[in-house]
Structure formats: C-alpha cells, structure tokens
Enzyme design. Sequence first.
Site, PDB file in Angstrom:
ATOM      1  N   ALA A  69       0.863  -1.179   0.000  1.00 17.97           N
ATOM      2  CA  ALA A  69       0.000   0.000   0.000  1.00 17.97           C
ATOM      3  C   ALA A  69       0.898   1.228   0.000  1.00 17.97           C
ATOM      4  O   ALA A  69       2.046   1.164   0.451  1.00 17.97           O
ATOM      5  CB  ALA A  69      -0.892  -0.016   1.243  1.00 17.97           C
ATOM      6  N   GLY A 114       0.494  -4.967   0.866  1.00 16.51           N
ATOM      7  CA  GLY A 114      -0.710  -5.024   0.025  1.00 16.51           C
ATOM      8  C   GLY A 114      -0.458  -5.699  -1.315  1.00 16.51           C
ATOM      9  O   GLY A 114      -1.381  -6.267  -1.910  1.00 16.51           O
ATOM     10  N   GLU A 137       4.310  -5.210   7.262  1.00 19.26           N
ATOM     11  CA  GLU A 137       3.551  -4.139   7.930  1.00 19.26           C
ATOM     12  C   GLU A 137       3.997  -3.888   9.362  1.00 19.26           C
ATOM     13  O   GLU A 137       3.905  -2.762   9.847  1.00 19.26           O
ATOM     14  CB  GLU A 137       2.042  -4.451   7.908  1.00 19.26           C
ATOM     15  CG  GLU A 137       1.393  -4.330   6.537  1.00 19.26           C
ATOM     16  CD  GLU A 137       1.462  -5.596   5.698  1.00 19.26           C
ATOM     17  OE1 GLU A 137       2.191  -6.545   6.090  1.00 19.26           O
ATOM     18  OE2 GLU A 137       0.788  -5.654   4.652  1.00 19.26           O
TER      19      GLU A 137
HETATM   20  N1  COA Z   1       4.537   3.176  -0.694  1.00 18.28           N
HETATM   21  C1  COA Z   1       4.885   4.338  -1.240  1.00 18.28           C
HETATM   22  N2  COA Z   1       6.004   4.493  -1.978  1.00 18.28           N
HETATM   23  C2  COA Z   1       6.801   3.418  -2.125  1.00 18.28           C
HETATM   24  C3  COA Z   1       6.488   2.165  -1.564  1.00 18.28           C
HETATM   25  C4  COA Z   1       5.289   2.075  -0.826  1.00 18.28           C
HETATM   26  N3  COA Z   1       4.881   0.920  -0.271  1.00 18.28           N
HETATM   27  N4  COA Z   1       7.462   1.291  -1.871  1.00 18.28           N
HETATM   28  C5  COA Z   1       8.341   1.969  -2.620  1.00 18.28           C
HETATM   29  N5  COA Z   1       7.944   3.244  -2.770  1.00 18.28           N
HETATM   30  C6  COA Z   1       8.619   4.320  -3.504  1.00 18.28           C
HETATM   31  C7  COA Z   1       9.831   4.855  -2.749  1.00 18.28           C
HETATM   32  O1  COA Z   1       9.426   5.800  -1.782  1.00 18.28           O
HETATM   33  C8  COA Z   1      10.598   5.438  -3.880  1.00 18.28           C
HETATM   34  O2  COA Z   1      10.032   6.688  -4.252  1.00 18.28           O
HETATM   35  P1  COA Z   1      10.987   7.979  -4.555  1.00 18.28           P
HETATM   36  O3  COA Z   1      11.831   7.541  -5.716  1.00 18.28           O
HETATM   37  O4  COA Z   1      10.011   9.038  -4.896  1.00 18.28           O
HETATM   38  O5  COA Z   1      11.764   8.196  -3.307  1.00 18.28           O
HETATM   39  C9  COA Z   1      10.349   4.483  -5.028  1.00 18.28           C
HETATM   40  O6  COA Z   1       9.147   3.812  -4.721  1.00 18.28           O
HETATM   41  C10 COA Z   1      11.438   3.429  -5.195  1.00 18.28           C
HETATM   42  O7  COA Z   1      11.583   2.744  -3.962  1.00 18.28           O
HETATM   43  P2  COA Z   1      13.009   2.584  -3.199  1.00 18.28           P
HETATM   44  O8  COA Z   1      12.723   2.343  -1.762  1.00 18.28           O
HETATM   45  O9  COA Z   1      13.909   3.713  -3.552  1.00 18.28           O
HETATM   46  O10 COA Z   1      13.540   1.254  -3.903  1.00 18.28           O
HETATM   47  P3  COA Z   1      14.579   0.220  -3.289  1.00 18.28           P
HETATM   48  O11 COA Z   1      14.950  -0.695  -4.413  1.00 18.28           O
HETATM   49  O12 COA Z   1      15.691   0.916  -2.581  1.00 18.28           O
HETATM   50  O13 COA Z   1      13.773  -0.622  -2.182  1.00 18.28           O
HETATM   51  C11 COA Z   1      11.871  -1.821  -1.323  1.00 18.28           C
HETATM   52  C12 COA Z   1      12.722  -1.441  -2.562  1.00 18.28           C
HETATM   53  C13 COA Z   1      10.669  -2.606  -1.822  1.00 18.28           C
HETATM   54  C14 COA Z   1      12.722  -2.733  -0.401  1.00 18.28           C
HETATM   55  C15 COA Z   1      11.467  -0.543  -0.567  1.00 18.28           C
HETATM   56  O14 COA Z   1      10.892   0.355  -1.501  1.00 18.28           O
HETATM   57  C16 COA Z   1      10.441  -0.794   0.512  1.00 18.28           C
HETATM   58  O15 COA Z   1      10.804  -1.290   1.582  1.00 18.28           O
HETATM   59  N6  COA Z   1       9.170  -0.424   0.267  1.00 18.28           N
HETATM   60  C17 COA Z   1       8.123  -0.515   1.262  1.00 18.28           C
HETATM   61  C18 COA Z   1       7.723  -1.959   1.469  1.00 18.28           C
HETATM   62  C19 COA Z   1       6.645  -2.043   2.519  1.00 18.28           C
HETATM   63  O16 COA Z   1       6.858  -1.819   3.695  1.00 18.28           O
HETATM   64  N7  COA Z   1       5.442  -2.401   2.060  1.00 18.28           N
HETATM   65  C20 COA Z   1       4.328  -2.596   2.953  1.00 18.28           C
HETATM   66  C21 COA Z   1       3.453  -1.413   2.952  1.00 18.28           C
HETATM   67  S1  COA Z   1       2.045  -1.723   3.971  1.00 18.28           S
END
Ligand code: COA
Length: 263
Positions: A69, A114, A137
């Site tokens: 999400a 999500g 989460e």
């Molecule tokens: N919600 C909003 N934005 C998100 C997102 C999310 N769940 N997951 C990734 N993004 C965005 C990042 O903020 C970033 O945006 P920006 O370029 O404007 O800063 C972009 O997507 C790329 O993500 P980034 O974190 O830079 O990529 P990464 O390869 O370094 O890491 C993940 C990848 C998946 C490990 C990391 O993005 C992450 O941990 N995301 C959240 C996962 C999560 O907790 N999901 C559960 C949500 S309930």
Amino acid sequence: MSTYTFETIRVEAESPIAIVILNRPDKLNALNRMLISELTAAFSLLVEGGQTRVAILKGSGEKAFAAGADIAEMGQLSSVEARRFSEEGHHLGAILESAPFPVIAEVQGFALGGGCELALACDFIHAGVRAKFGQPEVNLGVIPGFGGTQRLARRVGIGLARELCFTGKIIDASEALRIGLVNAVHAQEDLSAKVMELAALIAAKGPLAVAAAKRVLLRGEDMALSAANALEIEAFGGLFGSGDQREGMAAFLAKRAATFTGT
Ligand code: COA
C-alpha cells in the site's frame, strides 16, 4: 474496455485473455486509493463484459508487482479512513475472488504488504526467480489490511503465516515455492510467456466449468466437508444441459477438439 482510460493501471482486454497492469513503476506500483479504485472498476468491467475467460494481473517495470500500500498516502489516514481503505482493499479482493474467470498473479519482483495480499486474492501466483514476498507491515507499526492475515494462513498454513506477519521478513521465490505461496517459479525472461501459455490453456476450456470449479473451490474452503461436497454435487449437476457440457462430451466422442461458447 479498450477505450476506458485509467491513470494508475493499464488494461489490455483482448478477449478471451485480459491483462491488467499496475502502472506506477516509479513508486514500485504502490497501491494508493486511486489504484485500488481503478482496479476495482476494471475488474467489474471485465466481469460485466462477459468476454474474459482468464485475467492476468501483473506489475509494470522490472522491480515490483507492488511494493505494498502507498505508505505516503497511508501515513496521513485517520483511524476511520484507514478502516475504509482496508474495506476498499477487501472489496477488491472479493471482486477478484468472485469473478467468473481465473485471475493469475504474475509476480516478477517485490510483492510486499498489500502487493502480496493482492497476489493472494488472485486464484494463484506464478513468479519470476527475482520475485520477493512478505508482509512487512509490522515494520510500520500496523498489520496487513487487505486480507493478508487470512489468505496467507489459508495458503501456507497458520504457523508460517504467523512467522511472516510477526517478523515482516521477506522471502525469495524459491522459498515462496517451497511453502506453497506460489505455484511455479520461472526464469525471469520466460515468466510472461509461461503465464500467457497457462492462461491460454485455461481459456480454451469450458468457461462455465472453470467458473464453477473456481466457485466451489473458493466457497468450499470455508465450509465443513459435507457442506462443501454438497456444493460440488449441485455445481456438477448444474453444468449438465449446458451447451458447453454437450459440446465437450460430443467432441470427445467424435474425437475432435471442443469449441466452448460459455453457454
Ligand atoms: N509506498 C509508497 N512508496 C513506495 C512504496 C510504498 N509501499 N514502496 C516503494 N515506494 C517508492 C519509494 O518511496 C521510492 O520513491 P521515490 O523515488 O520518490 O523516493 C520508489 O518507490 C522506489 O523505492 P526505493 O525504496 O527507492 O527502492 P529500493 O529498491 O531501494 O527498495 C523496497 C525497494 C521494496 C525494499 C522498498 O521500496 C520498501 O521497503 N518499500 C516498502 C515496502 C513495505 O513496507 N510495504 C508494505 C506497505 S504496507
């Protein structure tokens, strides 16, 4: 359908196989409210259109099916709004599950939070070798809100679901295959072709029968065995007299391929 425009998803509705693509690659296809609402609308349209026999749900870009999400949007929600957001996610899951055609999740990268829950609401998941799954989460001080606690437990068993939800750990495609979260893992470059091959195989079968199998398998999961078996008996009997049943059996006896019309 092809003239219907969405902002956060793309729909390639070539009957009989529809491809629905989460399309926020710069945000790793994070699920914001608009995307949830557009996905709900798109699947409702596919159901109403009556032409789709299989749908494939996938993410755009190489990195993610959906990284969860949208945390930026979610961080602003009040408790009441968060409850509503969760209800919207559950409503989408229910639409995917009740669609009269299978929905295959094609996961090429991150399916987190999500994103994992969305994939779980599909009938089954095929993954690329670089796919990663998890319910992280707890890292954010919350729990899965789109059905993850329940569907994950039903898919992989309560012990593993607890471990994934309590630790927030991310597992790779081979581990996801080992625990039964995904049905198959393919080489990254073969994933879309393999999923399309599978979709075409299903799309060539009797659509009423596939829909009935989907319905009975889903509903039966929450029933006592005797009630679920009764449901199967009703569904089995209900298919007799359909054009598809007559065509399928006549084609077998005539040693020719069946052509199903879904009537
Ligand atoms: N919600 C909003 N934005 C998100 C997102 C999310 N769940 N997951 C990734 N993004 C965005 C990042 O903020 C970033 O945006 P920006 O370029 O404007 O800063 C972009 O997507 C790329 O993500 P980034 O974190 O830079 O990529 P990464 O390869 O370094 O890491 C993940 C990848 C998946 C490990 C990391 O993005 C992450 O941990 N995301 C959240 C996962 C999560 O907790 N999901 C559960 C949500 S309930």
